[in-house]
Enzyme design. Structure first.
Site, short mmCIF file in Angstrom:
data_model
loop_
_atom_site.label_atom_id
_atom_site.label_comp_id
_atom_site.label_asym_id
_atom_site.label_seq_id
_atom_site.Cartn_x
_atom_site.Cartn_y
_atom_site.Cartn_z
N ASP A 111 9.41 6.71 4.53
CA ASP A 111 9.43 6.24 6.11
C ASP A 111 8.39 5.53 6.01
O ASP A 111 7.95 4.03 5.86
CB ASP A 111 8.49 7.37 5.64
CG ASP A 111 9.78 9.47 5.46
OD1 ASP A 111 10.88 8.71 5.48
OD2 ASP A 111 8.91 9.78 5.13
N TYR A 161 7.68 7.20 -7.70
CA TYR A 161 6.62 6.31 -6.48
C TYR A 161 5.17 7.07 -8.01
O TYR A 161 4.46 7.91 -8.39
CB TYR A 161 6.69 8.08 -5.19
CG TYR A 161 7.68 7.76 -4.87
CD1 TYR A 161 7.40 7.04 -3.62
CD2 TYR A 161 9.05 8.11 -4.93
CE1 TYR A 161 8.59 6.79 -3.00
CE2 TYR A 161 10.29 8.15 -3.94
CZ TYR A 161 10.17 7.28 -2.89
OH TYR A 161 11.17 7.13 -2.46
#
Length: 259
Positions: A59, A123
């Site tokens: 994002d 992540y």
């Protein structure tokens, strides 16, 4: 042969970027994206459109240390008799004004797909835990001025390990066909001297905003706003409003893709 016009070869790109001034991985009309920047450079280098497929659609504001993408380029090109280092250098020379860099390139078969061939994604999320606001740092963080109960955060994270319906931990705009995902691991690393807490989360794939909502919820646990056992109730409720806030994108890094 990919089409009847130009014979191509497929390359896998390993990419890092600072997402602070980017709208994310995917091309959009409201700003610069990683995908668009790389495709524009590829068109300059190879004189044709070369679509790029990334392993994950990060994002706006999200960073990457190990994003992977594949790109099909003409088999006959000016780098054909040279090592891929020359292609990498050419890309980076044209990306010099951006905060995007290609850090390695490999030849792969056409069966390789950066997104669908991945078997695990990692992540990491970085939190800076101190009163003083950072003036200048090379990394991006979520800056929190109050202390966190990290032991409680670790206990709460155990409820999220394994295969679950993560409806409570995905954005309302998530387009995934199913909310069921499997979290393999959530690790915590506290660098006391630097006041940096890093969370690492591993899974084959993630829902939209899943990592950031997990982090936001665990931070709420660390702050004492959510009790440890409440996290299981939040998971079972399948209700996004029950979970904590979505953590800011600044501290999130796509660290590694495993194939």
């Amino acid at each position: 042969m990919i089409n009847n016009e130009v014979e191509k070869i497929r390359l896998a790109l390993l990419i890092e970027y600072n997402g602070k001034n980017l709208v994310g991985w995917q091309k959009q009309n409201n700003g610069k994206s990683v995908q668009e920047e790389i495709e524009q450079v590829a068109k300059i280098l190879f004189k044709i459109d070369c679509p790029v497929q990334g392993a994950g659609r990060t994002d706006a504001g999200v960073n990457a240390l190990g994003q992977v993408a594949h790109i099909d380029i003409p088999k006959v090109n000016r780098f054909a008799n040279k090592s891929n280092v020359y292609i990498m250098t050419a890309f980076n020379s044209l990306l010099i004004k951006t905060e995007i860099r290609i850090i390695s390139i490999q030849n792969v078969s056409f069966e390789f797909n950066a997104r669908f061939s991945a078997i695990k994604r990692t992540y990491k999320y970085k939190l800076l835990l101190r009163s003083a606001f950072p003036i200048k740092l090379n990394e991006n963080f979520w800056h929190l001025r109050q202390k966190l109960n990290i032991n409680n955060m670790k206990k709460a994270s155990k409820f999220l390990i394994g295969k679950h319906d993560f409806t409570s931990f995905r954005s309302r705009s998530c387009q995934a066909l199913t909310p069921v995902k499997t979290i393999d691991k959530i690790d915590f690393d506290m660098e006391s001297k630097k006041n940096i807490l890093t969370l690492k989360i591993e899974a084959k794939s993630f829902l939209h905003n899943q990592v950031r909502i997990i982090v936001g919820t665990l931070v709420s646990v660390g702050r004492g706003k959510i009790k440890v056992d409440k996290v299981k109730e939040i998971l079972d409720s399948k209700d996004r409003t029950k979970a904590g806030p979505t953590a800011p994108p600044d501290g999130l890094y796509l660290e590694k893709i495993i194939y």
